[in-house]
Design an enzyme around this catalytic site. Sequence first.
Site, PDB file in Angstrom:
ATOM      1  N   HIS A  25       0.826  -1.196   0.000  1.00  0.00           N
ATOM      2  CA  HIS A  25       0.000   0.000   0.000  1.00  0.00           C
ATOM      3  C   HIS A  25       0.864   1.250   0.000  1.00  0.00           C
ATOM      4  O   HIS A  25       2.000   1.252   0.482  1.00  0.00           O
ATOM      5  CB  HIS A  25      -0.937  -0.021   1.203  1.00  0.00           C
ATOM      6  CG  HIS A  25      -2.055  -0.994   1.057  1.00  0.00           C
ATOM      7  ND1 HIS A  25      -3.160  -0.992   1.874  1.00  0.00           N
ATOM      8  CD2 HIS A  25      -2.264  -2.003   0.177  1.00  0.00           C
ATOM      9  CE1 HIS A  25      -3.991  -1.948   1.509  1.00  0.00           C
ATOM     10  NE2 HIS A  25      -3.465  -2.582   0.478  1.00  0.00           N
ATOM     11  N   GLU A  56       0.765   3.930   1.738  1.00  0.00           N
ATOM     12  CA  GLU A  56       1.181   4.422   3.056  1.00  0.00           C
ATOM     13  C   GLU A  56       2.440   3.706   3.544  1.00  0.00           C
ATOM     14  O   GLU A  56       3.311   4.319   4.157  1.00  0.00           O
ATOM     15  CB  GLU A  56       0.060   4.224   4.084  1.00  0.00           C
ATOM     16  CG  GLU A  56      -1.201   4.991   3.778  1.00  0.00           C
ATOM     17  CD  GLU A  56      -2.199   4.202   2.927  1.00  0.00           C
ATOM     18  OE1 GLU A  56      -3.397   4.493   3.018  1.00  0.00           O
ATOM     19  OE2 GLU A  56      -1.794   3.298   2.162  1.00  0.00           O
ATOM     20  N   CYS A 112      -6.328   1.992   4.977  1.00  0.00           N
ATOM     21  CA  CYS A 112      -7.017   0.772   5.406  1.00  0.00           C
ATOM     22  C   CYS A 112      -6.641   0.514   6.872  1.00  0.00           C
ATOM     23  O   CYS A 112      -5.733   1.167   7.404  1.00  0.00           O
ATOM     24  CB  CYS A 112      -6.629  -0.408   4.510  1.00  0.00           C
ATOM     25  SG  CYS A 112      -4.944  -1.034   4.809  1.00  0.00           S
ATOM     26  N   CYS A 134      -2.822  -0.213   7.395  1.00  0.00           N
ATOM     27  CA  CYS A 134      -1.973   0.962   7.172  1.00  0.00           C
ATOM     28  C   CYS A 134      -2.162   1.985   8.298  1.00  0.00           C
ATOM     29  O   CYS A 134      -1.198   2.599   8.746  1.00  0.00           O
ATOM     30  CB  CYS A 134      -2.276   1.598   5.818  1.00  0.00           C
ATOM     31  SG  CYS A 134      -1.676   0.607   4.430  1.00  0.00           S
TER      32      CYS A 134
END
Length: 198
Positions: A68, A70, A99, A102
């Site tokens: 991801h 992040e 999410c 993260c």
Amino acid sequence: MEAGPAPEARPLMDEQTFLDNFSHLNCPRKTYLCYEVELLVGENSIPLDEYKDFLHNESSYRRWERRHAELIFLDRMASWNLDTELRYRVTCFISWSPCPECADELVKFLTKNRHVNLRIFAARIYERFPGYEEGLRALNAAGASVAMMTFQEFQYCWNNFVDHQQDEDESFSPWDNLVVRSEELSQRLVGILQNQED
């Protein structure tokens, strides 16, 4: 004295990439994250342009290899070795809110890095996984400022992260219902952060 090489221009996001990924009219699979860092000195802030860029999540055909945006950003930030004796404000403009996993990693980062003030502006709320509300609340509780992007943030990203230099006078044109949709999402986020049911 001989002049050194000119500094490399910072890469900018393609206009269509920005519109495809940040507009409420689309539901992209990628997550884009634009970031900037400021040094906080008393009541003033000094932009650190060497820490201003954008990135997106990485994926492969192997589901378990996805990363991801992040987490990529946290890795990038760790490589900067920001001085722990100084105070910094990091602002992220992200196409989807974090999410739960993260959010948890961002909370861990903030807990270990009290010298960093984190602001997150999201274009939309990532609701795919259960626990997203708790993740956003945990981020807020850890001291991060979490908000939805409004016209002002979209325009700021357009002016600072998007390549529209062929026409420097080209201003940001909002898409249909940008203001209304941003307001709806902002109200929803306020409810989530106040632990209210949708």
